[in-house]
Motif scaffolding. Structure first.
Motif, PDB file in Angstrom:
ATOM      1  N   ASP A  50       1.217  -1.291  -0.092  1.00 37.60           N
ATOM      2  CA  ASP A  50       0.376  -0.251   0.099  1.00 37.60           C
ATOM      3  C   ASP A  50       0.889   1.115  -0.105  1.00 37.60           C
ATOM      4  O   ASP A  50       2.023   1.191   0.736  1.00 37.60           O
ATOM      5  CB  ASP A  50      -0.858  -0.228   0.839  1.00 37.60           C
ATOM      6  N   ILE A  51       0.262   2.279  -1.247  1.00 32.81           N
ATOM      7  CA  ILE A  51       1.243   3.698  -0.202  1.00 32.81           C
ATOM      8  C   ILE A  51       1.076   4.061   0.816  1.00 32.81           C
ATOM      9  O   ILE A  51      -0.002   4.074   1.188  1.00 32.81           O
ATOM     10  CB  ILE A  51       0.162   4.496  -1.643  1.00 32.81           C
ATOM     11  N   GLY A  52       2.041   4.620   0.833  1.00 27.35           N
ATOM     12  CA  GLY A  52       2.889   6.006   2.019  1.00 27.35           C
ATOM     13  C   GLY A  52       2.589   5.114   3.342  1.00 27.35           C
ATOM     14  O   GLY A  52       2.284   4.820   5.027  1.00 27.35           O
ATOM     15  N   ILE A  53       2.522   3.209   3.587  1.00 25.27           N
ATOM     16  CA  ILE A  53       2.689   2.034   4.278  1.00 25.27           C
ATOM     17  C   ILE A  53       4.732   2.360   4.733  1.00 25.27           C
ATOM     18  O   ILE A  53       5.229   1.670   3.902  1.00 25.27           O
ATOM     19  CB  ILE A  53       2.168   0.730   4.373  1.00 25.27           C
ATOM     20  N   SER A  54       5.298   2.605   6.427  1.00 23.96           N
ATOM     21  CA  SER A  54       5.962   2.821   6.618  1.00 23.96           C
ATOM     22  C   SER A  54       6.074   0.573   7.590  1.00 23.96           C
ATOM     23  O   SER A  54       5.708   1.245   7.951  1.00 23.96           O
ATOM     24  CB  SER A  54       6.652   3.313   6.883  1.00 23.96           C
TER      25      SER A  54
END
Length: 101
Positions: A50-54
């Motif tokens: 997913d975009i923006g997952i760290s």
């Protein structure tokens, strides 16, 4: 407390076993970059793509086994701070040794 100091109930783990144990508690990414193996750990309910997952934890090492070992040590420290024994030896067995035999 270093959980690997307890000599009782230990089992040596190869890289495959380390990955399987990590998968019980984490989503993960394993990849190589230049000469290093990289391991990223995420919560089970997180999709690493997913975009923006760290990630919650990351490590890298020239040895895949050593990177996985460090990740599992972090995972056990995080999930077992309430006094449960650490039942695994995370050193001494690595896949390079298995290939050489």
């Amino acid at each position: 407390m270093n959980h690997t100091d307890n000599p009782t109930k230990r089992k040596e783990m190869n890289s495959h076993e380390l990955i399987m144990k990590l998968r019980e508690r984490h989503q993960m990414e394993i990849f190589s970059s230049n000469e290093l193996w990289c391991v990223h750990l995420f919560e089970l309910d997180i999709c690493p793509n997913d975009i923006g997952i760290s990630c919650d934890f990351e490590t890298s090492d020239e040895s895949l086994h050593d990177a996985l070992t460090e990740a599992l040590e972090w995972s056990f420290d995080r999930h077992y701070r309430k006094g449960e024994e650490f039942p695994y030896v995370l050193v001494g067995t690595n896949d390079e040794d298995e290939v050489a035999e």
